[in-house]
Design an enzyme around this catalytic site. Structure first.
Site, PDB file in Angstrom:
ATOM      1  N   ASP A  22      85.733  59.272  40.644  1.00 18.40           N
ATOM      2  CA  ASP A  22      84.960  58.288  39.898  1.00 18.40           C
ATOM      3  C   ASP A  22      85.640  56.917  39.959  1.00 18.40           C
ATOM      4  O   ASP A  22      86.817  56.782  39.608  1.00 18.40           O
ATOM      5  CB  ASP A  22      84.858  58.769  38.436  1.00 18.40           C
ATOM      6  CG  ASP A  22      83.896  57.937  37.625  1.00 18.40           C
ATOM      7  OD1 ASP A  22      83.627  56.772  38.000  1.00 18.40           O
ATOM      8  OD2 ASP A  22      83.412  58.446  36.604  1.00 18.40           O
ATOM      9  N   THR A  35      73.689  40.812  44.533  1.00 17.35           N
ATOM     10  CA  THR A  35      72.308  40.821  45.011  1.00 17.35           C
ATOM     11  C   THR A  35      71.672  39.442  44.839  1.00 17.35           C
ATOM     12  O   THR A  35      72.035  38.692  43.921  1.00 17.35           O
ATOM     13  CB  THR A  35      71.450  41.882  44.261  1.00 17.35           C
ATOM     14  OG1 THR A  35      70.114  41.411  44.141  1.00 17.35           O
ATOM     15  CG2 THR A  35      71.963  42.158  42.876  1.00 17.35           C
ATOM     16  N   SER A  93      66.815  42.117  35.180  1.00 14.73           N
ATOM     17  CA  SER A  93      66.924  43.516  34.738  1.00 14.73           C
ATOM     18  C   SER A  93      68.372  43.752  34.325  1.00 14.73           C
ATOM     19  O   SER A  93      69.264  42.968  34.682  1.00 14.73           O
ATOM     20  CB  SER A  93      66.550  44.482  35.867  1.00 14.73           C
ATOM     21  OG  SER A  93      67.618  44.553  36.817  1.00 14.73           O
ATOM     22  N   TYR A 136      70.270  45.958  35.480  1.00 16.66           N
ATOM     23  CA  TYR A 136      71.027  46.156  36.726  1.00 16.66           C
ATOM     24  C   TYR A 136      71.461  44.806  37.304  1.00 16.66           C
ATOM     25  O   TYR A 136      72.633  44.587  37.600  1.00 16.66           O
ATOM     26  CB  TYR A 136      70.179  46.935  37.748  1.00 16.66           C
ATOM     27  CG  TYR A 136      70.572  46.638  39.181  1.00 16.66           C
ATOM     28  CD1 TYR A 136      71.812  47.056  39.678  1.00 16.66           C
ATOM     29  CD2 TYR A 136      69.733  45.900  40.024  1.00 16.66           C
ATOM     30  CE1 TYR A 136      72.199  46.747  40.977  1.00 16.66           C
ATOM     31  CE2 TYR A 136      70.110  45.604  41.320  1.00 16.66           C
ATOM     32  CZ  TYR A 136      71.334  46.018  41.792  1.00 16.66           C
ATOM     33  OH  TYR A 136      71.726  45.705  43.072  1.00 16.66           O
ATOM     34  N   HIS A 137      70.491  43.896  37.463  1.00 14.12           N
ATOM     35  CA  HIS A 137      70.846  42.592  38.039  1.00 14.12           C
ATOM     36  C   HIS A 137      71.867  41.867  37.158  1.00 14.12           C
ATOM     37  O   HIS A 137      72.768  41.200  37.647  1.00 14.12           O
ATOM     38  CB  HIS A 137      69.586  41.731  38.240  1.00 14.12           C
ATOM     39  CG  HIS A 137      68.699  42.243  39.346  1.00 14.12           C
ATOM     40  ND1 HIS A 137      67.523  42.912  39.117  1.00 14.12           N
ATOM     41  CD2 HIS A 137      68.852  42.219  40.696  1.00 14.12           C
ATOM     42  CE1 HIS A 137      66.981  43.254  40.270  1.00 14.12           C
ATOM     43  NE2 HIS A 137      67.762  42.850  41.251  1.00 14.12           N
ATOM     44  N   LYS A 191      75.343  42.834  37.815  1.00 15.51           N
ATOM     45  CA  LYS A 191      75.895  42.164  39.004  1.00 15.51           C
ATOM     46  C   LYS A 191      76.354  40.743  38.661  1.00 15.51           C
ATOM     47  O   LYS A 191      77.313  40.243  39.232  1.00 15.51           O
ATOM     48  CB  LYS A 191      74.833  42.096  40.111  1.00 15.51           C
ATOM     49  CG  LYS A 191      74.407  43.452  40.643  1.00 15.51           C
ATOM     50  CD  LYS A 191      75.490  44.044  41.501  1.00 15.51           C
ATOM     51  CE  LYS A 191      74.990  45.175  42.347  1.00 15.51           C
ATOM     52  NZ  LYS A 191      76.062  45.823  43.103  1.00 15.51           N
TER      53      LYS A 191
HETATM   54  N1  LIG Z   1      70.057  48.702  49.437  1.00 16.20           N
HETATM   55  C1  LIG Z   1      69.701  47.466  49.151  1.00 16.20           C
HETATM   56  O1  LIG Z   1      68.601  47.003  49.490  1.00 16.20           O
HETATM   57  C2  LIG Z   1      70.653  46.563  48.414  1.00 16.20           C
HETATM   58  C3  LIG Z   1      70.297  45.210  48.226  1.00 16.20           C
HETATM   59  C4  LIG Z   1      71.175  44.363  47.548  1.00 16.20           C
HETATM   60  C5  LIG Z   1      72.366  44.860  47.049  1.00 16.20           C
HETATM   61  N2  LIG Z   1      72.678  46.179  47.232  1.00 16.20           N
HETATM   62  C6  LIG Z   1      73.946  46.671  46.667  1.00 16.20           C
HETATM   63  O2  LIG Z   1      74.665  47.341  47.675  1.00 16.20           O
HETATM   64  C7  LIG Z   1      75.378  48.432  47.119  1.00 16.20           C
HETATM   65  C8  LIG Z   1      75.040  49.704  47.871  1.00 16.20           C
HETATM   66  O3  LIG Z   1      73.641  49.928  47.794  1.00 16.20           O
HETATM   67  P1  LIG Z   1      72.984  51.265  48.338  1.00 16.20           P
HETATM   68  O4  LIG Z   1      71.552  50.974  48.535  1.00 16.20           O
HETATM   69  O5  LIG Z   1      73.799  51.801  49.442  1.00 16.20           O
HETATM   70  O6  LIG Z   1      73.133  52.198  47.048  1.00 16.20           O
HETATM   71  P2  LIG Z   1      73.516  53.744  46.966  1.00 16.20           P
HETATM   72  O7  LIG Z   1      73.189  54.200  45.569  1.00 16.20           O
HETATM   73  O8  LIG Z   1      72.897  54.491  48.078  1.00 16.20           O
HETATM   74  O9  LIG Z   1      75.101  53.720  47.160  1.00 16.20           O
HETATM   75  C9  LIG Z   1      75.995  53.596  46.097  1.00 16.20           C
HETATM   76  C10 LIG Z   1      76.958  54.769  46.171  1.00 16.20           C
HETATM   77  O10 LIG Z   1      77.959  54.577  45.159  1.00 16.20           O
HETATM   78  C11 LIG Z   1      78.228  55.794  44.536  1.00 16.20           C
HETATM   79  N3  LIG Z   1      78.728  55.504  43.190  1.00 16.20           N
HETATM   80  C12 LIG Z   1      78.127  54.802  42.209  1.00 16.20           C
HETATM   81  N4  LIG Z   1      78.882  54.769  41.113  1.00 16.20           N
HETATM   82  C13 LIG Z   1      80.016  55.465  41.408  1.00 16.20           C
HETATM   83  C14 LIG Z   1      81.182  55.801  40.671  1.00 16.20           C
HETATM   84  N5  LIG Z   1      81.352  55.428  39.398  1.00 16.20           N
HETATM   85  N6  LIG Z   1      82.143  56.525  41.292  1.00 16.20           N
HETATM   86  C15 LIG Z   1      81.996  56.922  42.582  1.00 16.20           C
HETATM   87  N7  LIG Z   1      80.912  56.645  43.333  1.00 16.20           N
HETATM   88  C16 LIG Z   1      79.926  55.922  42.731  1.00 16.20           C
HETATM   89  C17 LIG Z   1      76.916  56.545  44.541  1.00 16.20           C
HETATM   90  O11 LIG Z   1      77.094  57.938  44.460  1.00 16.20           O
HETATM   91  C18 LIG Z   1      76.295  56.107  45.873  1.00 16.20           C
HETATM   92  O12 LIG Z   1      76.577  57.025  46.896  1.00 16.20           O
HETATM   93  C19 LIG Z   1      75.022  48.481  45.645  1.00 16.20           C
HETATM   94  O13 LIG Z   1      76.019  47.825  44.898  1.00 16.20           O
HETATM   95  C20 LIG Z   1      73.738  47.702  45.583  1.00 16.20           C
HETATM   96  O14 LIG Z   1      73.558  47.101  44.322  1.00 16.20           O
HETATM   97  C21 LIG Z   1      71.850  47.030  47.889  1.00 16.20           C
END
Ligand SMILES: NC(=O)c1ccc[n+]([C@@H]2O[C@H](COP(=O)([O-])OP(=O)(O)OC[C@H]3O[C@@H](n4cnc5c(N)ncnc54)[C@H](O)[C@@H]3O)[C@@H](O)[C@H]2O)c1
Length: 398
Positions: free
Chosen positions: A74, A144, A179, A181-182, A185
């Site tokens: 974690d 983001t 939100s 979430y945002h 960030k």
């Molecule tokens: N996918 C998009 O379009 C997008 C756009 C803008 C920003 N982001 C940012 O990029 C990052 C990755 O996005 P994603 O789409 O790959 O998300 P995702 O949920 O697929 O990947 C995040 C990973 O982090 C792990 N995780 C979360 N909290 C944890 C913790 N406390 N300990 C251990 N592992 C943990 C989750 O299990 C997951 O596998 C995020 O921060 C997201 O906000 C994504």
């Protein structure tokens, strides 16, 4: 370089681990599989089947000729993170390990608190662990574009010059999250900037647009190293969800007027941009911001593009706008800068059609998996706190 990816089991993290290994970097990753549970909680599953981590690691070695050093744990646990950093000694940490969904954070107070606790605690733990174990390492932190909101003025890359009562300074551009979430960030951004200022750490804070796509070329054809692809109301990003709807014959559902404008980029461009940030680190003590997207599109404009590509595959794609579950501006000015990555050599793909063709082809192979969880894509999480089962349909777009 030695690069550690937090959130390596996720959509971007898994793909990035492959992309970086192919470029000859040594890669390690941390995850505790939360994303798999969240999607389960939404009653859904990844459209592309993903292997268990043990199988992923075997396939990784087979395809890439090197091990991925994996730490299960974690990110909010300080001792665990500190030990991982001390044992791997990363030169760059790509921090992706957060809860990434706006609707998920808006479900109720428990989900809001979880989101902000998980994301901010994880970031604080990383800043402290970096200071103690690897103070010269670069932090590439995923924020983001949603942090900025949709102000009625141009959006610079993080900072802007200000003059007030005859005095000048350079300040962080105001954020207007929409939100919990945002907002998590935005808090991260403030914490990372302060850590660089106070402790001489260095970071690239990436304001990323919405990512879409099923694969990158570096994955080859082995199904065991595919990355996930979600289509439920929380974890499916707009285009990914539209593509899944198209494949199973459901209408694409822009929210409200569908004139919301956002920055988008394909998965392969996200990998390219993150790598440019990693391989061109800032100075120690420097905090910099990159706005990471390829092009800005309106949501209905995207739906129309998918409709067109779908027709090439014999899919009869309808577009059926629905009542907006979110509280957001549905028509607005939007003009964000994104020069920093271009200056570093980012070559945008500029071929959304080709990317959408790949996505539809990949998803058609897994049509039954989407079909079997199709209810999960209907949005019943509403920003005003109400949860309704029926979705009000607006006038169809032909
Ligand atoms: N996918 C998009 O379009 C997008 C756009 C803008 C920003 N982001 C940012 O990029 C990052 C990755 O996005 P994603 O789409 O790959 O998300 P995702 O949920 O697929 O990947 C995040 C990973 O982090 C792990 N995780 C979360 N909290 C944890 C913790 N406390 N300990 C251990 N592992 C943990 C989750 O299990 C997951 O596998 C995020 O921060 C997201 O906000 C994504």
């Amino acid at each position: 370089m030695r690069i550690l990816i937090t959130g390596v089991d996720g959509y971007l993290g898994w793909a990035l681990s492959i992309y970086l290994a192919k470029r000859g970097h040594k890669v390690a990753g941390i995850d505790n599989y939360l994303r798999r549970s969240w999607v389960g909680e939404m009653g859904s599953q990844s459209a592309i089947p993903i292997a268990k981590m043990a199988e992923r690691l075997l396939a990784y070695r087979k395809n890439l000729g090197q091990n991925l050093r994996f730490y299960k744990g974690d990110l909010t646990d300080y001792n665990f993170v500190l030990n991982a950093y001390k044992s791997f000694r990363p030169e760059a940490i790509v921090y992706l390990g957060e809860m990434p969904s706006a609707p998920y954070s808006m479900i109720d107070v428990h989900h809001a608190i979880f989101t902000q606790t998980n994301n901010q605690m994880g970031t604080l733990v990383t800043l402290y662990a970096m200071r103690e174990a690897v103070p010269d390492c670069q932090l590439v932190k995923l924020g983001t574009m949603g942090e900025y909101g949709t102000p009625n003025v141009d959006i610079p890359e993080g900072f802007f010059d200000i003059e007030y009562r005859g005095r000048k300074d350079r300040m962080m551009f105001p954020r207007q999250a929409g939100s919990w979430y945002h907002q998590s960030k935005v808090h991260d951004t403030n914490n990372v900037e302060m850590a660089c200022r106070l402790w001489n750490l260095c970071s690239t804070d990436i304001m990323q647009g919405v990512v879409y796509g099923t694969r990158i070329d570096e994955m080859g054809e082995d199904d065991a190293i595919r990355t996930r692809f979600d289509f439920d109301q929380c974890f499916g990003t707009a285009i990914n969800r539209f593509c899944a709807q198209a494949v199973i014959g459901l209408p694409l559902t822009p929210y409200g007027k569908g004139k919301q404008r956002r920055g988008f980029l394909p998965l392969r461009d996200s990998m390219q941009c993150l790598t440019l940030a990693i391989e061109n680190p800032p100075e120690s003590g420097e905090y910099r911001t990159f706005n990471q997207f390829e092009e800005v599109y309106g949501i209905t404009e995207l739906a129309l593009k998918i409709q067109k590509v779908g027709a090439e595959f014999g899919l009869d794609v309808q577009i059926q706008p629905i009542e907006n579950p979110r509280i957001e501006m549905e028509e607005h000015y939007y003009n964000p800068d994104h020069q920093h990555l271009l200056d570093l050599g980012y070559k945008p793909t500029h071929d959304m059609k080709a990317e959408l063709q790949i996505v539809l082809k990949d998803l058609m192979r897994h049509k039954e998996r989407i079909e079997s969880r199709k209810e999960a894509q209907f949005p019943d999480i509403r920003w005003d706190g109400s949860r309704r089962n029926s979705v009000k349909l607006n006038k169809p777009i032909l």
